[in-house]
Write a protein that holds these residues in place. Structure first.
Motif, short mmCIF file in Angstrom:
data_model
loop_
_atom_site.label_atom_id
_atom_site.label_comp_id
_atom_site.label_asym_id
_atom_site.label_seq_id
_atom_site.Cartn_x
_atom_site.Cartn_y
_atom_site.Cartn_z
N TRP A 1 0.58 -1.33 0.19
CA TRP A 1 0.08 0.22 0.03
C TRP A 1 0.91 1.27 -0.18
O TRP A 1 0.31 2.36 -0.15
N GLN B 1 -1.68 4.44 0.61
CA GLN B 1 -2.61 4.00 1.41
C GLN B 1 -2.17 3.72 2.84
O GLN B 1 -2.85 3.46 3.89
N ASN C 1 -3.93 -3.40 -6.86
CA ASN C 1 -4.15 -2.16 -5.90
C ASN C 1 -3.74 -0.96 -6.82
O ASN C 1 -4.45 0.00 -6.51
N TYR D 1 -6.43 1.98 -7.51
CA TYR D 1 -5.91 3.37 -7.23
C TYR D 1 -6.27 4.25 -8.33
O TYR D 1 -6.61 5.56 -8.19
N GLY E 1 -7.19 -3.76 -2.93
CA GLY E 1 -7.47 -2.37 -2.73
C GLY E 1 -8.66 -2.07 -2.53
O GLY E 1 -8.93 -0.93 -2.08
N LYS F 1 -5.73 -4.98 6.72
CA LYS F 1 -5.32 -3.74 7.31
C LYS F 1 -5.19 -3.78 8.82
O LYS F 1 -4.44 -3.56 9.62
#
Length: 389
Positions: free
Chosen positions: A45, A50, A168, A172, A342, A369
């Motif tokens: 990330w 992120q 991701n 993004y 993502g 996360k």
């Protein structure tokens, strides 16, 4: 009190030091050439902003303070197991028990300097971020991402982070409303990249490539990388404004050239099921530095590194206590991956007994996360570690 020395400050080394310190019968010292544990699983990330580089770091001094072991920041230059010594740039260390927990080196195909790897040195994640920023500022471009294999050791491939970063980046760019300005290309030399995760994962990859409009080039040997792209056998080439490539692992050059430890043809340390180095009575090897045996689909992953570290620490304690009880790592061989995209994830599991994949839209991204937060809290002793995690 016997001296236990751990070499390496990654997941394997940190877990080994923590587990050995629990035994209360060893003076444990961990030697690392950097003062932090880098959380590679969440570094995917950093390029998409992120998370930050600092958020993917945990101070080794904070970890050692919480778990009561010593940390030395130094670079190992040689290992002499016949004399029970490790030579570093600043000092020589003697041990009664040694756990080698270095990461592996990477193969270097021709022109690899024209690529950046999300599984390289931690700081490279920032370079990938900057390269992506430049293309966004430019207004678009072609991005190629892939990974390679090691024919001498099939467990040394690390493809998951490549898939994750690619997905991701897609999301993004989509959130920025500029995905249409970019061509994303996946590449790998093997005909079925990701096959280690099982047939369900292969089917999922194919569907995601189509859904995300990602082109692919697989099944052809990589000849070289250039500033303009990638050349494959059969006169096939890919033009790329930016190439992210994860080389396969190979034996650590320090082990191969500056130690008396036995290694495989690929340069990985030969160990038995107990993680004991072949022909050595008090030297263990775990994680990426060790040769992984037991399943042709086995892959070097962080959770396996930690399992091997736990087993090595247990067996050292049993050995020191005069017990013949031992544990082995091969029965625990598995692939566990929360593959982040993502905007969601998929949980992939494979062992000798079962293989499945569970899609986790939206929730899966936040689960990974949360894992990052959990790791920080457990490694620094703020919450207890859950069994099996």
């Amino acid at each position: 009190m016997k001296k236990a020395l751990v070499l390496g400050g990654g997941f394997a080394g940190v877990e080994a030091a923590i587990e050995l310190s629990k035994q209360k019968q060893f003076d444990v010292t961990l030697i690392s050439d950097r003062d932090y544990l880098f959380l590679f699983p969440i570094s995917i990330w950093i390029p998409t902003r992120q998370t930050t580089f600092n958020n993917a770091k945990i101070s080794l001094h904070k970890i050692s303070k919480a778990h009561k072991f010593n940390v030395v920041i130094d670079k190992v230059s040689s290992i002499n197991s016949s004399e029970d010594t490790v030579q570093c740039l600043q000092n020589t260390y003697h041990y009664d028990y040694l756990i080698v927990a270095f990461g592996a080196n990477k193969l270097k195909p021709q022109g690899v300097e024209n690529t950046l790897s999300i599984c390289g040195q931690p700081e490279v994640s920032l370079q990938i971020r900057d390269a992506l920023d430049k293309l966004i500022a430019k207004g678009g471009g072609r991005i190629a991402m892939g990974f390679g294999g090691n024919p001498k050791d099939k467990s040394a491939v690390r493809g998951g982070p490549g898939f994750e970063l690619l997905f991701n980046v897609h999301n993004y760019l989509k959130r920025k409303g500029i995905r249409k300005n970019f061509e994303l290309i996946f590449f790998a030399p093997m005909p079925k990249p990701g096959a280690k995760m099982g047939p369900g994962a292969l089917d999922m990859m194919d569907k995601m490539f189509k859904r995300y409009n990602i082109n692919s080039q697989v099944g052809k040997k990589i000849l070289n990388f250039t500033p303009q792209g990638i050349n494959f056998e059969d006169n096939i080439s890919i033009e790329s404004d930016f190439t992210m490539f994860i080389p396969a692992g190979t034996g650590n050059s320090l082990i191969v050239h500056h130690s008396d430890l036995p290694v495989t043809d690929a340069g990985f340390i030969k160990i038995d099921d107990h993680c004991l180095v072949e022909g050595k009575a008090n030297v263990y090897a775990v994680g990426d530095a060790a040769a992984l045996e037991g399943a042709d689909w086995a892959a070097k992953q962080g959770h396996m590194a930690e399992i091997m570290s736990q087993i090595a620490a247990f067996n050292i304690a049993m050995q020191e206590g005069g017990s013949t009880e031992r544990k082995g790592y091969q029965e625990h061989i598995s692939i566990i991956c929360v593959m982040d995209t993502g905007n969601g994830a998929a949980f992939v599991y494979r062992s000798k007994k079962r293989n499945f994949i569970i899609p986790m839209p939206i929730f899966g991204h936040w689960l990974k996360k949360a894992w990052g937060t959990y790791i920080k809290l457990t490694k620094t002793g703020k919450i207890p570690k859950l069994p099996g995690l």
